[in-house]
Each structure stands twice: as structure tokens, then as C-alpha cells.
Motif scaffolding. Structure first.
Motif: not given
Length: 213
Positions: A158-163, A198-203
Motif C-alpha cells: 500500500d505504501v508502494l502505491g502511494g510512493v 509497482e508490479r516490477l517492484v513487487r516481483r
């Protein structure tokens, strides 16, 4: 020693108040369009001509409506995790509300004036303030689990989405203002790339977690 978080009924009252502020901002957005109708009627302007001559106003309204809705939805999702308040949450929420209720002003300005570095800085800059305040709200809730007693915790995703949204808006601000003659508000299309980032970071996070196991 920091004061204890406020009880859950205070959090609910803050959400109700914030929702009312968002409703006021949306109302202020549409009022200029409502005023166009009697003016067009008095001048004998037909419906088609009215729409053609005010495409800029309609476009600005739709853009800001979507932006405010997106911010409100993110705020709504965040406060599903909040059962208590502290000073940081109240402060960042106040800044967020100020940016939202101010939105009709830059919307009116970009309708009345041709794109320039100044208009881009004012409009996109307002979005940066709103996104920044919301990101700091999310980070505060994530770092203070006592604010989520009885509810699910705010995750780092959730924090990643905001950033990522804030980073995209900052880049849009720089590009739009620097190349205001050709790019201007089109730079906001960078927001469409946030999902991919976001998908790349989560991966990458998943791979790092798998490597540690």
C-alpha cells in the motif's frame, strides 16, 4: 512521552468530515458549468454550440473530477486500516483536505488560461501536495501499528502505491512545466505507468524473499 492515540470514534468522525470536504470540492467544480447554461440561453446559444464552445471547461471538470475521485478512493482504502488517530495522522489529513478543497481554483485557472509553466506548476503542484500528504498518511499508519487496533495492518505494498504515484506526479510536474508549450498536462499520463512499476517492484521483493529462504 507521546500522547496515546485517540479512540476509534474520533477516527470515524474525521472520515465523515473529510468526506464532506471532498463533496464540497466536487460541488465547487461543477458550479461553473451550471452557470454556463442560463448565460447561453440568454445569448441565444444552442445546445450544440454551448457544448462546442465550452469543451475546455468540460474537459477540465472531468479531469479534476477523476483526480479527486482517485484521491478520495485511495483515502477511503487507507482509512479501512485506521481505528485510532495521532497528531501526525490528523496533520497530514488536514493538508490533504486543503489540497482537495483548493482543487477547483487551479481547475478554473487552466480553463481560463492557455497552458504555461505557471499553470502547470499550479495544477500539477496541487496534485503533488495531495499525493504527498496521502503518501505520508499511509506511511504513518504503516509505521504505527497501534493506529490499526482491531483492523488489518497497512502493508508495504500500500505504501508502494502511494510512493509510485507521488514519483509519477513529481516527474509530470517537471516535464509538464519545462515543456509547457508541447507537453503540459499530457505529462499526467505518466500515472498510467505506476501499475507497471509497482508490479516490477513487487516481483523483485518476491525474488528477494525467496532468495532469503
Amino acid at each position: 512521552m507521546a500522547p496515546p492515540p485517540e479512540p476509534s470514534d474520533h477516527a470515524e468522525r474525521l472520515v465523515f468530515f473529510t468526506d464532506a470536504v471532498v463533496a464540497i470540492a466536487l460541488t465547487l467544480l461543477v458550479l461553473p458549468l451550471v452557470d454556463l447554461v442560463p448565460e447561453a440561453r440568454r445569448s441565444g446559444l444552442g445546445l450544440g454550440a454551448l457544448l462546442r464552445e465550452n469543451l475546455g471547461e468540460l474537459g477540465s471538470f472531468l479531469l479534476s473530477f477523476v483526480v479527486i475521485f482517485r484521491f478520495w478512493w485511495a483515502h477511503h482504502q487507507l482509512f479501512r486500516h485506521v481505528s485510532r488517530l495521532n497528531r501526525a495522522v490528523v496533520g497530514w489529513n488536514l493538508l490533504w483536505m486543503v489540497s482537495i478543497v483548493f482543487m477547483p481554483v487551479p481547475t478554473a485557472i487552466i480553463t481560463a488560461y492557455s497552458p504555461s509553466a505557471g499553470t502547470v506548476l499550479l495544477y500539477v503542484g496541487t496534485l503533488v501536495v495531495s499525493s504527498g500528504a496521502l503518501t505520508l498518511l499511509t506511511l504513518t499508519v504503516h509505521r504505527h501499528p497501534e493506529l490499526s487496533v482491531g483492523r488489518s495492518r497497512e502493508t508495504r505494498e500500500d505504501v508502494l502505491g502511494g510512493v509510485t504515484s507521488l514519483a509519477a506526479l513529481l516527474l509530470a510536474l517537471v516535464l509538464g512545466a519545462t515543456f509547457s508549450e508541447h507537453v503540459n498536462y499530457l505529462a499526467l499520463l505518466l500515472l498510467l505507468l505506476t501499475g507497471t512499476v509497482e508490479r516490477l517492484v513487487r516481483r523483485r521483493w518476491s525474488r528477494a524473499a525467496a532468495a532469503r529462504v
